[in-house]
Design an enzyme around this catalytic site. Structure first.
Site, PDB file in Angstrom:
ATOM      1  N   TYR A  72       1.134  -1.143  -0.397  1.00  0.00           N
ATOM      2  CA  TYR A  72       0.024   0.044  -0.283  1.00  0.00           C
ATOM      3  C   TYR A  72       0.956   1.612   0.351  1.00  0.00           C
ATOM      4  CZ  TYR A  72      -3.589   2.946   1.173  1.00  0.00           C
ATOM      5  OH  TYR A  72      -4.917   3.931   1.158  1.00  0.00           O
ATOM      6  N   PHE A 124      -6.507  19.627 -25.129  1.00  0.00           N
ATOM      7  CA  PHE A 124      -7.563  19.090 -25.177  1.00  0.00           C
ATOM      8  C   PHE A 124      -8.645  18.404 -24.287  1.00  0.00           C
ATOM      9  CE2 PHE A 124      -8.123  13.805 -24.158  1.00  0.00           C
ATOM     10  CZ  PHE A 124      -8.705  13.235 -26.032  1.00  0.00           C
ATOM     11  N   ASP A 125      -9.814  18.238 -25.141  1.00  0.00           N
ATOM     12  CA  ASP A 125     -11.253  17.754 -23.845  1.00  0.00           C
ATOM     13  C   ASP A 125     -11.665  17.743 -22.885  1.00  0.00           C
ATOM     14  OD1 ASP A 125     -10.728  15.002 -25.219  1.00  0.00           O
ATOM     15  OD2 ASP A 125     -12.201  14.498 -25.352  1.00  0.00           O
ATOM     16  N   ASP A 214       0.987  19.564 -21.061  1.00  0.00           N
ATOM     17  CA  ASP A 214      -0.141  18.035 -20.991  1.00  0.00           C
ATOM     18  C   ASP A 214       0.892  16.881 -21.933  1.00  0.00           C
ATOM     19  OD1 ASP A 214      -1.579  16.008 -22.059  1.00  0.00           O
ATOM     20  OD2 ASP A 214      -3.394  17.291 -22.155  1.00  0.00           O
ATOM     21  N   ALA A 216       0.932  13.760 -22.760  1.00  0.00           N
ATOM     22  CA  ALA A 216       1.333  12.328 -23.371  1.00  0.00           C
ATOM     23  C   ALA A 216       1.611  11.664 -24.328  1.00  0.00           C
ATOM     24  CB  ALA A 216      -0.445  12.288 -23.897  1.00  0.00           C
ATOM     25  N   LYS A 257       0.022   6.619 -23.763  1.00  0.00           N
ATOM     26  CA  LYS A 257      -0.370   6.652 -25.268  1.00  0.00           C
ATOM     27  C   LYS A 257       1.653   6.647 -24.683  1.00  0.00           C
ATOM     28  CE  LYS A 257      -3.776  10.054 -24.977  1.00  0.00           C
ATOM     29  NZ  LYS A 257      -4.476   9.721 -23.508  1.00  0.00           N
ATOM     30  N   HIS A 449     -19.650  13.394 -26.301  1.00  0.00           N
ATOM     31  CA  HIS A 449     -19.716  12.700 -27.878  1.00  0.00           C
ATOM     32  C   HIS A 449     -19.318  11.239 -27.672  1.00  0.00           C
ATOM     33  CE1 HIS A 449     -15.938  14.019 -25.990  1.00  0.00           C
ATOM     34  NE2 HIS A 449     -15.009  12.747 -26.059  1.00  0.00           N
TER      35      HIS A 449
HETATM   36  N1  F0G Z   1      -4.188  15.143 -22.257  1.00  0.00           N
HETATM   37  C1  F0G Z   1      -3.925  14.727 -24.203  1.00  0.00           C
HETATM   38  C2  F0G Z   1      -3.606  15.524 -24.830  1.00  0.00           C
HETATM   39  C3  F0G Z   1      -4.693  13.747 -24.596  1.00  0.00           C
HETATM   40  O1  F0G Z   1      -4.520  13.206 -26.092  1.00  0.00           O
HETATM   41  C4  F0G Z   1      -5.697  12.759 -23.519  1.00  0.00           C
HETATM   42  C5  F0G Z   1      -5.958  11.053 -23.462  1.00  0.00           C
HETATM   43  C6  F0G Z   1      -6.012  13.435 -21.993  1.00  0.00           C
HETATM   44  C7  F0G Z   1      -5.063  14.248 -21.971  1.00  0.00           C
HETATM   45  C8  F0G Z   1      -6.488  12.040 -21.059  1.00  0.00           C
HETATM   46  O2  F0G Z   1      -5.973  11.280 -20.721  1.00  0.00           O
HETATM   47  O3  F0G Z   1      -7.181   9.380 -21.411  1.00  0.00           O
HETATM   48  O4  F0G Z   1      -5.413   9.251 -19.732  1.00  0.00           O
HETATM   49  O5  F0G Z   1      -7.234  10.562 -19.424  1.00  0.00           O
HETATM   50  N2  F0G Z   1      -6.311  11.084 -24.970  1.00  0.00           N
HETATM   51  C9  F0G Z   1      -7.006  10.173 -24.753  1.00  0.00           C
HETATM   52  C10 F0G Z   1      -6.976  10.122 -27.174  1.00  0.00           C
HETATM   53  C11 F0G Z   1      -8.538   9.619 -24.878  1.00  0.00           C
HETATM   54  O6  F0G Z   1      -7.877   9.366 -27.761  1.00  0.00           O
HETATM   55  O7  F0G Z   1      -7.070  10.720 -27.772  1.00  0.00           O
HETATM   56  P1  F0G Z   1      -6.909   9.610 -20.477  1.00  0.00           P
END
Ligand code: F0G
Length: 458
Positions: A72, A124-125, A214, A216, A257, A449
């Site tokens: 833990y 990102f969304d 950010d 990823a 990613k 979406h």
């Molecule tokens: N930032 C970026 C640039 C992303 O592409 C994503 C996720 C996230 C943050 C969020 O990360 O999914 O681990 O919570 N992108 C995926 C996509 C979902 O399909 O582009 P997460």
């Protein structure tokens, strides 16, 4: 004769996938409310919905899983992650989270309050979602070149200096930090140059602001810098990564990613004080600070994935496959965001389906057509994803209406890419006859979406 290019791995384990016929697909997509997220994966032949969490782990990563420590507190796996983050990214402190948006949630809980403004390059969304959920505003400062899909520009993810400085000047007191997404997913998996990251750092220092990356797809970003930015051709990917992150105070990471794991994420930072503040939210939302929503085995695989994901051979195999698909589509005359991005090909749906009205969601229409044609699943990055304006509740129509084909890491072969290319060509050849799109029947108040139900316009 020069030897042709080949993958930097061989395949040790396979997973069967199944083809289907058009009649089956018509039924399945109708039952899914014409929403590709609602299909069962068994109903898909080639799944390019996302490159997130869909990669194939290596034998070394699977071995690391067996050695994971499930304690833990103070697990050995946590310290493996810490060592990888310190060595590769250069951040002293970090907190594990279960994925990228969880990292955003924890960090933004510390940094963002109602009325704040967060400038960046096409957020990102989920990032935008976490900003708007806190009644703050995301301001897109991406360079204009990013929104012209035919224009060749080496760094379409770049932040526009003038736009950024204008926002910083006008709202100095309301800006807690600047966020830079590397690579920029929303503009087409497009990279940001070191020169641009340094410009952001300079402006941030001038106005006394933090810079958050950010991250990823940071390794793909570094690969493009090596390929395209003067002075970096002879630097190693790891050196470039260190140069990139030298411009940031903190980072959020979706490890699904570029760390090539199926689940996981983290926040990393230089400030001990920020780490202490974020720890409180990490414990509330994610878990204790040495596991934060992850199993020990997953942290071990993630640490190993950070090393593999920043190897040149791996990145070359990866990005050349995406480029291969982009080139095949370009040969067929199919309009896409040029140049091809790091993780995906983004088809320009406005130009692909000129006879479908924007109110009937062109990119979504193309996504459904592609599924019907060959059982291939892409995803809409257009008006449905852009959601409604939080204040006026009007639909937002982004300047780019894209259908994304994201390529999972180390999963498909170029034969699969050929199937995708030809399926799209078949639709492109009959594009004039596609005149009707879809209308929304039901939608969620935010991030619609994922669950939206659509019906065909007749
Ligand atoms: N930032 C970026 C640039 C992303 O592409 C994503 C996720 C996230 C943050 C969020 O990360 O999914 O681990 O919570 N992108 C995926 C996509 C979902 O399909 O582009 P997460």
């Amino acid at each position: 004769m020069e030897l042709p290019f080949a993958e930097s791995y061989k395949i040790k384990m396979v997973e069967p996938i199944r083809k289907s016929n058009r009649l089956e697909r018509e039924k399945w997509i109708r039952e899914a409310g014409y929403n590709l997220f609602r299909l069962r994966s068994d109903q898909v032949f080639i799944d390019l919905l996302t490159d997130s969490g869909t990669g194939a782990m290596s034998d070394r990563q699977w071995s690391a899983m067996m050695l994971g420590d499930e304690s833990y507190a103070g697990a050995r796996s946590f310290y493996e992650m810490q060592a990888a983050i310190r060595e590769i990214l250069g951040f002293e402190y970090f907190l594990p989270t279960h994925q990228g948006r969880a990292a955003e949630n924890v960090l933004f809980s510390v940094l963002i309050k109602e009325g704040d403004i967060i400038p960046g390059n096409s957020h990102f969304d989920t990032t935008k979602g976490h900003i708007e959920f806190r009644k703050a505003k995301a301001v897109d400062c991406t360079i204009d070149e990013a929104f012209n899909t035919t224009l060749l520009h080496p760094f379409k993810g770049n932040v526009d200096e003038e736009k950024l400085e204008n926002v910083l000047k006008a709202h100095t007191d309301k800006i807690p930090f600047i966020i830079v997404t590397v690579t920029c997913n929303s503009s087409g998996g497009q990279p940001v140059s070191i020169e641009n990251l340094r410009m952001v750092r300079r402006l941030a220092d001038k106005y006394g602001k933090m810079v958050v990356f950010d991250s990823a797809r940071f390794a793909e970003n570094a690969y493009f810098i090596k390929l395209r930015e003067k002075g970096y051709e002879d630097k190693s990917i790891r050196e470039i990564v260190r140069d990139m992150f030298a411009c940031a105070d903190a980072m959020t990471m979706s490890a699904k990613k570029d760390a090539i794991v199926n689940m996981g994420g983290f926040i990393a930072m230089r400030s001990k004080d920020l780490h202490a503040k974020a720890s409180v939210f990490n414990i509330i939302y994610e878990g204790y600070i040495t596991y934060g929503g992850m199993s020990g085995r997953d942290m071990s695989a993630l640490a190993q994935g950070l090393y593999e994901g920043t190897e040149l051979d791996y990145l070359e195999t990866r990005i050349r496959q995406v480029e291969y698909l982009g080139n095949r589509l370009t040969e067929f005359g199919i309009p896409l965001q040029q140049p091809t991005g790091g993780h995906a090909v983004f088809i320009d749906a406005k130009r692909f389906l000129p006879n479908v009205a924007k109110e009937e969601f062109q990119a979504q229409t193309l996504g459904v057509e592609l599924y019907l044609e060959a059982g291939i699943r892409g995803v809409e990055i257009g008006a449905i994803l852009a959601d409604r304006d939080p204040v006026t509740r009007e639909n937002r129509y982004p300047s780019l209406e894209l259908m994304r084909l994201a390529i999972p890491r180390r999963v498909y072969t170029n034969n699969h890419m050929d199937v995708v290319a030809v399926a799209l060509k078949n639709i492109f050849d009959r594009r004039e006859s596609v005149t009707k799109g879809y209308r929304i029947l039901e939608e969620a108040p935010i991030m619609r979406h994922f669950t939206v139900t659509l019906e065909k316009v007749i």
